[in-house]
Each structure stands twice: as structure tokens, then as C-alpha cells.
Design a protein around this motif. Structure first.
Motif, mmCIF file in Angstrom:
data_model
loop_
_atom_site.group_PDB
_atom_site.id
_atom_site.type_symbol
_atom_site.label_atom_id
_atom_site.label_comp_id
_atom_site.label_asym_id
_atom_site.label_seq_id
_atom_site.Cartn_x
_atom_site.Cartn_y
_atom_site.Cartn_z
ATOM 1 N N LEU A 211 0.790 -1.181 -0.035
ATOM 2 C CA LEU A 211 -0.078 -0.087 0.145
ATOM 3 C C LEU A 211 0.927 1.341 -0.086
ATOM 4 O O LEU A 211 0.545 2.278 -0.677
ATOM 5 C CB LEU A 211 -0.837 0.015 1.259
ATOM 6 C CG LEU A 211 -1.770 1.399 1.489
ATOM 7 C CD1 LEU A 211 -2.780 1.516 0.244
ATOM 8 C CD2 LEU A 211 -2.876 1.242 2.693
ATOM 9 N N SER A 212 1.995 1.390 0.868
ATOM 10 C CA SER A 212 2.711 2.387 0.914
ATOM 11 C C SER A 212 3.349 2.702 -0.485
ATOM 12 O O SER A 212 3.564 3.961 -1.007
ATOM 13 C CB SER A 212 3.956 2.262 1.769
ATOM 14 O OG SER A 212 4.700 1.085 1.590
ATOM 15 N N GLU A 213 3.785 1.766 -1.152
ATOM 16 C CA GLU A 213 4.405 2.091 -2.801
ATOM 17 C C GLU A 213 3.314 2.437 -3.678
ATOM 18 O O GLU A 213 3.506 3.475 -4.417
ATOM 19 C CB GLU A 213 4.850 0.683 -3.189
ATOM 20 C CG GLU A 213 6.209 0.296 -2.505
ATOM 21 C CD GLU A 213 6.529 -1.195 -2.997
ATOM 22 O OE1 GLU A 213 5.964 -1.665 -3.795
ATOM 23 O OE2 GLU A 213 7.492 -1.655 -2.391
ATOM 24 N N LEU A 214 1.975 2.004 -3.499
ATOM 25 C CA LEU A 214 0.603 2.471 -4.240
ATOM 26 C C LEU A 214 0.534 4.091 -3.968
ATOM 27 O O LEU A 214 0.124 4.665 -4.803
ATOM 28 C CB LEU A 214 -0.263 1.739 -4.096
ATOM 29 C CG LEU A 214 -0.289 0.082 -4.565
ATOM 30 C CD1 LEU A 214 -1.472 -0.425 -4.321
ATOM 31 C CD2 LEU A 214 -0.006 0.199 -6.005
ATOM 32 N N GLN A 215 0.676 4.446 -2.559
ATOM 33 C CA GLN A 215 0.397 5.524 -2.071
ATOM 34 C C GLN A 215 1.432 6.699 -2.715
ATOM 35 O O GLN A 215 1.225 7.780 -2.965
ATOM 36 C CB GLN A 215 0.420 5.796 -0.576
ATOM 37 C CG GLN A 215 -0.862 4.995 0.104
ATOM 38 C CD GLN A 215 -0.701 5.095 1.558
ATOM 39 O OE1 GLN A 215 0.358 4.786 2.113
ATOM 40 N NE2 GLN A 215 -1.627 5.198 2.280
ATOM 41 N N PHE A 216 2.596 6.083 -2.666
ATOM 42 C CA PHE A 216 3.909 6.980 -3.191
ATOM 43 C C PHE A 216 3.528 7.254 -4.572
ATOM 44 O O PHE A 216 3.673 8.408 -5.248
ATOM 45 C CB PHE A 216 5.191 6.289 -3.022
ATOM 46 C CG PHE A 216 6.265 6.997 -3.573
ATOM 47 C CD1 PHE A 216 6.656 8.320 -2.689
ATOM 48 C CD2 PHE A 216 6.975 6.646 -4.711
ATOM 49 C CE1 PHE A 216 7.844 8.823 -3.433
ATOM 50 C CE2 PHE A 216 8.017 7.506 -5.047
ATOM 51 C CZ PHE A 216 8.456 8.596 -4.579
ATOM 52 N N LEU A 217 3.146 6.217 -5.518
ATOM 53 C CA LEU A 217 2.918 6.372 -6.858
ATOM 54 C C LEU A 217 1.821 7.465 -6.945
ATOM 55 O O LEU A 217 1.944 8.217 -7.893
ATOM 56 C CB LEU A 217 2.503 5.288 -7.607
ATOM 57 C CG LEU A 217 3.852 4.094 -7.879
ATOM 58 C CD1 LEU A 217 3.262 2.851 -8.423
ATOM 59 C CD2 LEU A 217 4.872 4.825 -8.741
#
Length: 315
Positions: A211-217
């Protein structure tokens, strides 16, 4: 729960077993008799769950029984979906605010539920105009296929992050592939959050599953930063293959999103070694704790912009 019946037991016993001890009053009467139902309830061997549904046990309702109550209360053509179906398919770590059930929109029966007992969680019934046979699968009770459950769950989620969590968890735990979800999403163009779900699937297919990677994108898109490559492979000086979370090759900038496991001593040590390898090659490295993306995104945005501009990028 009901014990496994003997081969010569009657159809009432076998139906109760298949349905975790939950029957509609009509089923129980048709397979037994009205007197049997009344007598079992009066004697306390059975309990009345709600109008039209009985349990062939007299204790509190367990999870399988709750699912059958929700399914039978929803009526003909129903199927579990959303987070309920995903949990039943083995996806872990999802929050379930209600038991989610789909019913065909063309069905005439009202979706108003009878009053439920205190040992039943809330039930959410949603009408749908599109529930083809290929979206259904055998289950106990019947539920939709995992790809459809992901789309429904993401559409009904309380927030965009909750929706991304559902998609990421199902794919990361390998209960479904992005390609399978894409195929179902193509048939659901009018569904809520269609564009966001499609965008998240593209990100997941590209290698970002936390989820953190998706939020960053999503932050990168929102603030007009160039799109990074994801999970780029590198070999360190010892020949070990490592992966970069995000990398801008043109500007030689690497961003790492650290989850809570990065605080463990062994992970911390490995992360420092990996960061040193990147620095030795001449790249810039930014590291952000996952929680910072949610609590102080402005810090992430400011530092990412500064690092890109220092490397020569101009917005």
C-alpha cells in the motif's frame, strides 16, 4: 455446528450439514415437517435466528453459520462478494465492516432484511445488474470469483486507500492476478472508482504491491513528478541481486519506502549496505518510512522535488 451425517441419514440432516446448520423455515418444513420444526424450537434443540431462518443448533452463531444466514436472508440468486468473499478465498488482513452479499437487480423480492440477533454482524446487500455465471463460483455459501470480489470490495471501500489495500492484498498474497482483475474490470466500466482501480492494477502489475508503494505512486501522479521504474534489479559488488523500490534512471535517483519490518536489526543492516552500494555507484537515495506518506505527505513531496531538481529535472 452439526456433526457429519451417516450415509443413510435423511435429506434434512444432509442439507443442514451442507449449510452449517442453517436452514430457511421453508427448507426445514419441506424436508421435515411443520411439527418437527415447531417441536425442535420449543424443546430448545433448534433456535430461531430471524424471521424465516432457523439454526439446527442452539448455541451462538459461528462464522460459517453467519455467512449462511446472510446468504439465505438475501434470497434467490445471492452470492457473497467484496471483503466477505475475499476473506473466504483466503485473503488475510482485510477489515470487514459487514457481511457483503450481491443480489440480481431484476429480482422482485425486497432486499429489506428481517431483524437479526445480537450474534450476527451487519449485513450489506447490494443489487447488481451484472452477475453472469462466469462471475460465480461454488462455495459454502456460494460467492463470486476472487477478481469480481476485489472490484466490488474496492468499489465499496470507505476510502481510496482502503480500496488500494484490498487490491494490493489480494494480488500480493497471490489469490488473484492483476490480469484476472483487468478482465473482469473490462465488464464493469460503470463501477465506482473504475479509473482508480484500473490505475492501481497497472501499478501492481508493474511491481508495486505494498500500500505504501501505491500511495507513493499516487503522490507522484498528483504532483506531476515523472514516472519512476519499479522494482529495478541491481547486482551489488558481491553479485547478490537486489531490487530498488523506485528509480529515475535519467536523474539517477532512488527512493526506498520502508515498512515497519525495516526497523528490525537484520533488515536495518541489510538496508544500510544496500544504500551504500547505491551511493557508491553515484546515485542519490531518498528513504521514507511508510507512515510518513500518510501523516506528512508534504515532507515527501518537498524532498522528492528537491532531489529531482538537484539532479537536473525541471517541472
Amino acid at each position: 455446528m452439526t456433526a457429519t451425517p451417516r450415509p443413510d441419514d435423511d435429506e434434512l440432516t444432509w442439507t443442514a450439514f451442507r449449510q452449517s446448520g442453517i436452514l430457511t423455515t421453508a427448507q426445514a418444513t419441506a424436508l421435515g415437517s411443520r411439527d418437527l420444526v415447531r417441536g425442535s424450537l420449543t424443546a430448545g434443540r433448534w433456535r430461531r435466528v430471524c424471521r424465516g431462518i432457523v439454526a439446527t443448533t442452539n448455541g451462538g452463531l459461528l462464522r460459517p453459520q453467519q455467512l449462511w444466514v446472510a446468504f439465505l436472508a438475501a434470497g434467490p440468486g445471492a452470492a457473497l462478494s467484496g471483503t466477505t468473499a475475499l476473506l473466504e478465498s483466503g485473503v488475510r488482513g482485510l477489515r470487514e465492516s459487514a457481511l457483503c452479499v450481491l443480489v440480481p437487480a431484476e429480482r422482485q423480492r425486497s432486499t429489506r432484511l428481517p431483524r437479526m440477533p445480537t450474534d450476527m454482524p451487519p449485513i450489506r446487500i447490494t443489487r447488481t445488474r451484472f452477475l453472469p455465471d462466469e462471475h460465480r463460483q461454488v462455495g459454502s455459501p456460494p460467492r463470486v470469483i476472487t477478481a469480481r470480489a476485489v472490484i466490488d470490495g474496492a468499489s465499496w471501500a470507505s476510502s481510496a486507500d482502503a480500496a488500494r489495500t484490498i487490491i494490493a492484498a489480494a494480488c500480493q498474497q497471490r489469490r488473484v492476478t492483476p490480469e484476472e482483475i483487468f478482465a473482469v474490470l473490462a465488464t464493469r466500466r460503470g463501477s465506482p472508482r473504475h479509473s482508480m482501480i484500473n490505475r492501481t492494477l497497472i501499478d501492481v502489475a508493474g511491481g508495486s504491491q505494498a500500500l505504501s508503494e501505491l500511495q507513493f505512486l499516487e503522490l507522484c501522479r498528483t504532483y506531476g513528478f515523472p514516472s519512476p521504474s519499479r522494482q529495478e534489479r541491481r547486482r551489488d559488488s558481491s553479485g547478490r541481486q537486489r531490487f530498488l523500490d523506485f528509480y529515475w534512471k535519467a536523474w539517477r535517483l532512488h527512493v526506498e519506502i520502508d515498512g515497519s519490518h525495516h526497523m528490525e536489526a537484520t533488515h536495518w543492516s541489510d538496508d544500510m549496505v544496500r544504500q551504500n552500494e547505491v551511493w557508491i555507484r553515484g546515485d542519490r537515495v531518498l528513504r521514507f518510512p511508510a507512515g510518513l506518506l500518510r501523516s506528512r505527505p508534504e515532507v515527501v513531496i518537498r524532498q522528492l522535488r528537491a532531489a529531482l531538481e538537484a539532479a537536473g529535472w525541471r517541472s
